[in-house]
Design a protein around this motif. Structure first.
Motif, PDB file in Angstrom:
ATOM      1  N   GLU A  89     -29.782  25.807 -45.257  1.00 32.28           N
ATOM      2  CA  GLU A  89     -28.638  26.154 -44.414  1.00 32.28           C
ATOM      3  C   GLU A  89     -28.693  25.473 -43.054  1.00 32.28           C
ATOM      4  O   GLU A  89     -27.670  25.343 -42.396  1.00 32.28           O
ATOM      5  N   HIS A  90     -29.876  25.086 -42.621  1.00 32.42           N
ATOM      6  CA  HIS A  90     -30.057  24.453 -41.312  1.00 32.42           C
ATOM      7  C   HIS A  90     -30.915  23.207 -41.478  1.00 32.42           C
ATOM      8  O   HIS A  90     -31.717  23.114 -42.404  1.00 32.42           O
ATOM      9  N   ASP A  91     -30.731  22.281 -40.567  1.00 31.65           N
ATOM     10  CA  ASP A  91     -31.554  21.076 -40.542  1.00 31.65           C
ATOM     11  C   ASP A  91     -32.603  21.236 -39.457  1.00 31.65           C
ATOM     12  O   ASP A  91     -32.342  21.839 -38.416  1.00 31.65           O
ATOM     13  N   PHE A  92     -33.797  20.682 -39.693  1.00 33.61           N
ATOM     14  CA  PHE A  92     -34.918  20.859 -38.782  1.00 33.61           C
ATOM     15  C   PHE A  92     -35.469  19.510 -38.347  1.00 33.61           C
ATOM     16  O   PHE A  92     -35.437  18.544 -39.110  1.00 33.61           O
ATOM     17  N   ILE A  93     -35.993  19.471 -37.133  1.00 32.17           N
ATOM     18  CA  ILE A  93     -36.521  18.233 -36.564  1.00 32.17           C
ATOM     19  C   ILE A  93     -37.830  18.524 -35.852  1.00 32.17           C
ATOM     20  O   ILE A  93     -37.963  19.533 -35.145  1.00 32.17           O
ATOM     21  N   VAL A  94     -38.797  17.616 -36.048  1.00 28.23           N
ATOM     22  CA  VAL A  94     -40.065  17.640 -35.327  1.00 28.23           C
ATOM     23  C   VAL A  94     -40.235  16.258 -34.709  1.00 28.23           C
ATOM     24  O   VAL A  94     -40.038  15.246 -35.389  1.00 28.23           O
ATOM     25  N   PHE A  95     -40.577  16.198 -33.441  1.00 32.05           N
ATOM     26  CA  PHE A  95     -40.809  14.913 -32.775  1.00 32.05           C
ATOM     27  C   PHE A  95     -42.257  14.490 -32.984  1.00 32.05           C
ATOM     28  O   PHE A  95     -43.173  15.309 -32.879  1.00 32.05           O
ATOM     29  N   VAL A  96     -42.445  13.212 -33.317  1.00 33.48           N
ATOM     30  CA  VAL A  96     -43.784  12.687 -33.560  1.00 33.48           C
ATOM     31  C   VAL A  96     -44.150  11.657 -32.499  1.00 33.48           C
ATOM     32  O   VAL A  96     -43.276  11.036 -31.892  1.00 33.48           O
ATOM     33  N   SER A  97     -45.445  11.482 -32.304  1.00 36.57           N
ATOM     34  CA  SER A  97     -45.949  10.575 -31.265  1.00 36.57           C
ATOM     35  C   SER A  97     -45.546   9.134 -31.519  1.00 36.57           C
ATOM     36  O   SER A  97     -45.131   8.433 -30.604  1.00 36.57           O
ATOM     37  N   SER A  98     -45.700   8.688 -32.766  1.00 33.83           N
ATOM     38  CA  SER A  98     -45.329   7.312 -33.108  1.00 33.83           C
ATOM     39  C   SER A  98     -45.194   7.208 -34.625  1.00 33.83           C
ATOM     40  O   SER A  98     -45.819   7.972 -35.365  1.00 33.83           O
ATOM     41  N   PRO A  99     -44.404   6.239 -35.093  1.00 35.15           N
ATOM     42  CA  PRO A  99     -44.282   6.037 -36.536  1.00 35.15           C
ATOM     43  C   PRO A  99     -45.619   5.668 -37.183  1.00 35.15           C
ATOM     44  O   PRO A  99     -45.902   6.071 -38.312  1.00 35.15           O
TER      45      PRO A  99
ATOM     46  N   THR B  70     -33.801  22.737 -34.364  1.00 34.58           N
ATOM     47  CA  THR B  70     -32.721  22.758 -35.332  1.00 34.58           C
ATOM     48  C   THR B  70     -31.506  22.117 -34.678  1.00 34.58           C
ATOM     49  O   THR B  70     -31.345  22.176 -33.457  1.00 34.58           O
ATOM     50  N   SER B  71     -30.691  21.502 -35.482  1.00 37.30           N
ATOM     51  CA  SER B  71     -29.529  20.789 -34.987  1.00 37.30           C
ATOM     52  C   SER B  71     -28.323  21.710 -35.008  1.00 37.30           C
ATOM     53  O   SER B  71     -27.949  22.211 -36.060  1.00 37.30           O
ATOM     54  N   ARG B  72     -27.728  21.920 -33.845  1.00 39.99           N
ATOM     55  CA  ARG B  72     -26.590  22.828 -33.735  1.00 39.99           C
ATOM     56  C   ARG B  72     -25.381  22.312 -34.510  1.00 39.99           C
ATOM     57  O   ARG B  72     -24.680  23.066 -35.154  1.00 39.99           O
TER      58      ARG B  72
ATOM     59  N   LEU C  76     -29.750  19.717 -30.097  1.00 37.34           N
ATOM     60  CA  LEU C  76     -30.947  20.386 -30.596  1.00 37.34           C
ATOM     61  C   LEU C  76     -31.245  21.665 -29.837  1.00 37.34           C
ATOM     62  O   LEU C  76     -31.124  21.717 -28.624  1.00 37.34           O
ATOM     63  N   ASP C  77     -31.645  22.666 -30.584  1.00 38.91           N
ATOM     64  CA  ASP C  77     -32.132  23.934 -30.039  1.00 38.91           C
ATOM     65  C   ASP C  77     -33.480  24.197 -30.685  1.00 38.91           C
ATOM     66  O   ASP C  77     -33.726  23.774 -31.822  1.00 38.91           O
ATOM     67  N   GLU C  78     -34.329  24.925 -29.978  1.00 40.74           N
ATOM     68  CA  GLU C  78     -35.594  25.310 -30.585  1.00 40.74           C
ATOM     69  C   GLU C  78     -35.295  26.298 -31.710  1.00 40.74           C
ATOM     70  O   GLU C  78     -34.513  27.233 -31.543  1.00 40.74           O
ATOM     71  N   ALA C  79     -35.879  26.072 -32.868  1.00 40.11           N
ATOM     72  CA  ALA C  79     -35.644  26.938 -34.026  1.00 40.11           C
ATOM     73  C   ALA C  79     -36.271  28.305 -33.791  1.00 40.11           C
ATOM     74  O   ALA C  79     -37.406  28.399 -33.322  1.00 40.11           O
ATOM     75  N   SER C  80     -35.536  29.338 -34.140  1.00 41.75           N
ATOM     76  CA  SER C  80     -36.052  30.697 -33.980  1.00 41.75           C
ATOM     77  C   SER C  80     -37.055  31.004 -35.086  1.00 41.75           C
ATOM     78  O   SER C  80     -37.075  30.343 -36.136  1.00 41.75           O
ATOM     79  N   GLY C  81     -37.870  32.003 -34.847  1.00 44.51           N
ATOM     80  CA  GLY C  81     -38.855  32.424 -35.837  1.00 44.51           C
ATOM     81  C   GLY C  81     -38.202  32.826 -37.144  1.00 44.51           C
ATOM     82  O   GLY C  81     -38.721  32.527 -38.222  1.00 44.51           O
ATOM     83  N   SER C  82     -37.044  33.490 -37.065  1.00 45.02           N
ATOM     84  CA  SER C  82     -36.379  33.924 -38.298  1.00 45.02           C
ATOM     85  C   SER C  82     -35.833  32.734 -39.085  1.00 45.02           C
ATOM     86  O   SER C  82     -35.881  32.733 -40.315  1.00 45.02           O
TER      87      SER C  82
END
Length: 114
Positions: free
Chosen positions: A15-25, A50-52, A60-66
């Motif tokens: 239902e939602h898309d998620f994103i994590v930022f990484v240091s480098s490819p 998560t992408s609004r 982007l917003d920080e994804a909630s625990g739920s």
């Protein structure tokens, strides 16, 4: 202005898309081949976003625990990050142009009146 490349791993959720930022490819690729690489050296921060607007380019917003628990079956952000890294897709952007989001009218401030 910063024009450093930004690398992120995009995960298309139910239902939602998620994103994590990484240091480098490069470090991310090394981690995928060798999961013993320390997670702290792979991720830019231990936060899941998560992408609004949906997709990888929305606000982007920080994804909630739920949200994390509903998608990944765990309340552990670290476990969710590992799942995103292993199942997501690496994406890179040219970087962040501070001018695009920086305030330019804070009572004229340091820029002086023109």
């Amino acid at each position: 202005m910063s024009h450093n490349p930004v690398s992120k791993v995009f995960y298309k959720g139910k239902e939602h898309d998620f994103i994590v930022f990484v240091s480098s490819p490069e470090i991310y690729a090394k981690y995928l081949k060798d999961p013993s690489v320390a997670l702290v050296s792979v991720v830019d921060s231990f936060k899941v976003f998560t992408s609004r607007g949906g997709g990888s380019q929305g606000k982007l917003d920080e994804a909630s625990g739920s949200l994390i628990e509903n998608q990944f079956g765990t309340s552990s952000e670290e476990e969710a990050i590992v799942k995103i890294l292993k199942s997501g897709e690496l994406q890179e952007s040219k970087g962040i142009n501070r001018k695009a989001w920086e305030s330019t009218n804070d009572s004229i401030g340091a820029r002086g009146g023109h």
